[in-house]
Enzyme design. Structure first.
Site, PDB file in Angstrom:
ATOM      1  N   VAL A  44       0.838  -1.242   0.006  1.00 33.18           N
ATOM      2  CA  VAL A  44      -0.062  -0.041  -0.032  1.00 33.18           C
ATOM      3  C   VAL A  44       0.766   1.221   0.091  1.00 33.18           C
ATOM      4  CG1 VAL A  44      -1.618   1.387   1.346  1.00 33.18           C
ATOM      5  CG2 VAL A  44      -1.870  -1.194   1.133  1.00 33.18           C
ATOM      6  N   CYS A  45       1.874   1.359   0.531  1.00 35.79           N
ATOM      7  CA  CYS A  45       2.795   2.378   0.988  1.00 35.79           C
ATOM      8  C   CYS A  45       3.507   2.780  -0.460  1.00 35.79           C
ATOM      9  CB  CYS A  45       3.887   2.147   2.075  1.00 35.79           C
ATOM     10  SG  CYS A  45       3.130   2.205   3.396  1.00 35.79           S
ATOM     11  N   THR A  46       3.776   1.650  -1.263  1.00 40.50           N
ATOM     12  CA  THR A  46       4.577   1.768  -2.531  1.00 40.50           C
ATOM     13  C   THR A  46       3.628   2.645  -3.508  1.00 40.50           C
ATOM     14  OG1 THR A  46       5.699  -0.274  -1.904  1.00 40.50           O
ATOM     15  CG2 THR A  46       5.532   0.537  -4.420  1.00 40.50           C
TER      16      THR A  46
END
Length: 219
Positions: A44-46
């Site tokens: 998700v952070c990517t």
């Protein structure tokens, strides 16, 4: 440490992918968004870091600097940027703070004081609360805090919308209603009398005794 809106954003010195910064000096006379991540190389952070890179020109138009932080060393950030480009098509040109000692995460109340002093061996679940967005004004005060679960990607269009509202209401004695967007009618605050409202805004509609709407000020 529990931070609230209108608290002074804690200052700190940290290593980033663009040299060492002192946070308040780095913000300067403009606005800033600090958004945090529990660990590098998480799915998700990517997507979020790449999406933020795509929105960078929109933040710049609003005189807002953007900076990310992840509970990992700067060396790891540099490697992660390659994956972000592959996944999203965007280069991360804004700085990423390395927080390998968890100092900034704890300073901003995203991890408890007893979380230790090293990112080594910690999983994303260990850092699940490092998922906050802080909007900070030129006065170094916190204007907005949003915290997301790890499984929910952030809506950066909403962060921009909120900044539009915050900047508008900082210049004029108005508020913005639910789902407001640029160009739509705004609410006149209670501090403005009807007489002053006419002088300031030209005209307004009284929906309820405590709810008056007018055209968005443009100055």
């Amino acid at each position: 440490m529990s931070l609230r809106i209108n608290d002074t954003a804690p200052d700190f010195t940290a290593e980033t992918t663009q040299d060492t910064i002192r946070f308040h000096d780095w913000i300067g006379d403009g606005w800033a968004v600090l958004f945090s991540h529990p660990k590098n190389f998480t799915p998700v952070c990517t997507t979020e870091l790449g999406t933020m890179a795509g929105y960078a020109p929109e933040f710049a138009k609003r005189n807002v600097k953007i900076i990310g932080i992840s509970v990992d060393p700067v060396e790891s950030h540099s490697k992660w940027k390659t994956d972000i480009k592959t996944a999203t098509g965007f280069d991360v040109d804004y700085p990423l703070i390395g927080d390998k000692n968890l100092e900034v995460a704890k300073l901003y109340g995203m991890l408890p004081a007893g979380a230790g002093d090293s990112s080594e061996g910690r999983t994303p679940a260990d850092n699940a609360t490092v998922r906050s967005v802080f909007v900070i004004g030129p006065d170094k005060k916190i204007k907005l805090i949003l915290t997301y679960p790890m499984t929910t990607g952030r809506n950066f269009a909403e962060i921009l919308r909120a900044i539009d509202s915050i900047q508008l209401t900082a210049r004029h004695q108005v508020a913005t209603p639910a789902d407001w967007k640029q160009g739509e009618d705004v609410i006149i605050t209670a501090a403005v009398s009807n007489e002053d409202a006419v002088k300031r805004f030209g005209s307004f509609d009284t929906i309820l005794p405590y709810l008056r709407k007018t055209k968005q000020p443009t100055a």
